[in-house]
Design an enzyme around this catalytic site. Structure first.
Site, mmCIF file in Angstrom:
data_model
loop_
_atom_site.group_PDB
_atom_site.id
_atom_site.type_symbol
_atom_site.label_atom_id
_atom_site.label_comp_id
_atom_site.label_asym_id
_atom_site.label_seq_id
_atom_site.Cartn_x
_atom_site.Cartn_y
_atom_site.Cartn_z
ATOM 1 N N ASP A 84 0.815 -1.213 0.000
ATOM 2 C CA ASP A 84 0.000 0.000 0.000
ATOM 3 C C ASP A 84 0.853 1.269 0.000
ATOM 4 O O ASP A 84 1.922 1.315 0.611
ATOM 5 C CB ASP A 84 -0.887 -0.027 1.257
ATOM 6 N N ASP A 106 1.456 5.304 -5.367
ATOM 7 C CA ASP A 106 0.927 6.588 -4.923
ATOM 8 C C ASP A 106 1.745 7.754 -5.463
ATOM 9 O O ASP A 106 2.810 8.093 -4.942
ATOM 10 C CB ASP A 106 0.897 6.626 -3.394
ATOM 11 N N GLY A 212 -8.669 5.908 4.398
ATOM 12 C CA GLY A 212 -9.058 6.651 5.585
ATOM 13 C C GLY A 212 -10.372 6.206 6.186
ATOM 14 O O GLY A 212 -11.087 7.003 6.809
#
Length: 286
Positions: A84, A106, A212
């Site tokens: 991740d 990311d 989140g």
């Protein structure tokens, strides 16, 4: 049970119009709790290791990856393994070498054009090796110590038209979007834009990911899945449960005049607290 590829778990969930929870692994106890929570509920789950967690382990992916993989393979629940929030190309390449079948690359903090270019390169590299690649568009906030972002700030939320172009230009397999949640929330008070989630679902051909999610109340999570979210990322909620259990044990220990030094004494309740948290989220997501 053999590891189940993340892409397969996501495809199954999307076809059934439900979601898969992905929980962040920092320690061995995190991985064990995720597996135990999945077994308790009979639900699939994804164990994901972030670049921050790799940094915590001295920058070496191999040990924590081997531990998480061993726990997942030893479980009776269908579990996937995912890397991740990867920023480093070296770590992306290491993920493949360590047997990861999926990664979230990311580049969300870069300007849009740079994000597209870097992500497209990562996707091409990953797809050549059979990897499933997730990316992020919009600003979810709260990562790496940055403050949470007001979801109403211009440019924060993901625009459906831009999302459609981004997916087409990068070839990503899933898209993390900004719809009102933020990383590292310790209270569950976030309000999501469900109309935007539905618009994004209709605009892009790939599954949507909610980052989140620890700060999102149960009814909001259920509504987000109904609106189109398929992968639900949860990290801080496990850390809150872990730390709370350790603190409660040590406080009670001190009150009793004891001085426990064996970490197993407080890691057992910490792991059980995380297991309960995992089972709760899996139950909420159905």
């Amino acid at each position: 049970m053999p590891l189940v590829p993340t892409g397969e778990l996501i495809a199954q969930a999307r076809a059934a119009r439900r979601a898969v929870a992905a929980f962040n692994v920092i320690t061995l106890e995190h991985a064990e709790a995720i597996a135990a929570g999945a077994e308790r509920t009979g639900a699939p789950a994804i164990l994901q290791i972030s670049e921050n967690a790799v940094r915590f382990h001295g920058g070496d992916l191999s040990a924590i990856a081997a531990a998480a993989s061993a726990v997942a393979r030893g479980s009776t629940a269908p579990l996937g393994l995912h890397l991740d929030h990867v920023v480093s190309r070296d770590l992306l390449h290491a993920a493949y070498a360590e047997g990861f079948g999926s990664v979230m690359f990311d580049a969300s903090k870069r300007p849009y054009g740079d994000n597209v270019k870097a992500t497209a390169e990562a996707v091409r590299w990953g797809h050549e090796r059979g990897m499933w690649v997730e990316a992020e568009l919009g600003r979810i906030g709260g990562k790496d110590g940055e403050p949470p972002l007001d979801a109403h700030t211009p440019g924060v939320r993901t625009d459906p038209a831009e999302a459609a172009a981004y997916v087409a230009d990068t070839g990503v397999d899933a898209l993390a979007v900004a719809v009102g949640s933020t990383h590292a929330m310790t209270t569950r008070t976030a309000t999501l834009d469900h109309t935007l989630i539905a618009a994004l679902r209709d605009a892009v051909p790939v599954p949507l990911v909610l980052h989140g999610s620890s700060g999102v109340p149960d009814p909001e999570l259920r509504a987000a899945v109904a609106a189109g979210m398929t992968k639900i990322n949860i990290g801080t909620a496990l850390n809150t449960a872990f730390t709370g259990a350790v603190r409660a044990f040590l406080d009670a220990d001190a009150d009793a005049g004891a001085s426990t030094v064996d970490p197993r004494k407080y890691l057992v309740p910490a792991r059980e607290a995380m297991t309960g948290t995992v089972a709760h989220f899996l139950t909420v997501l159905g």
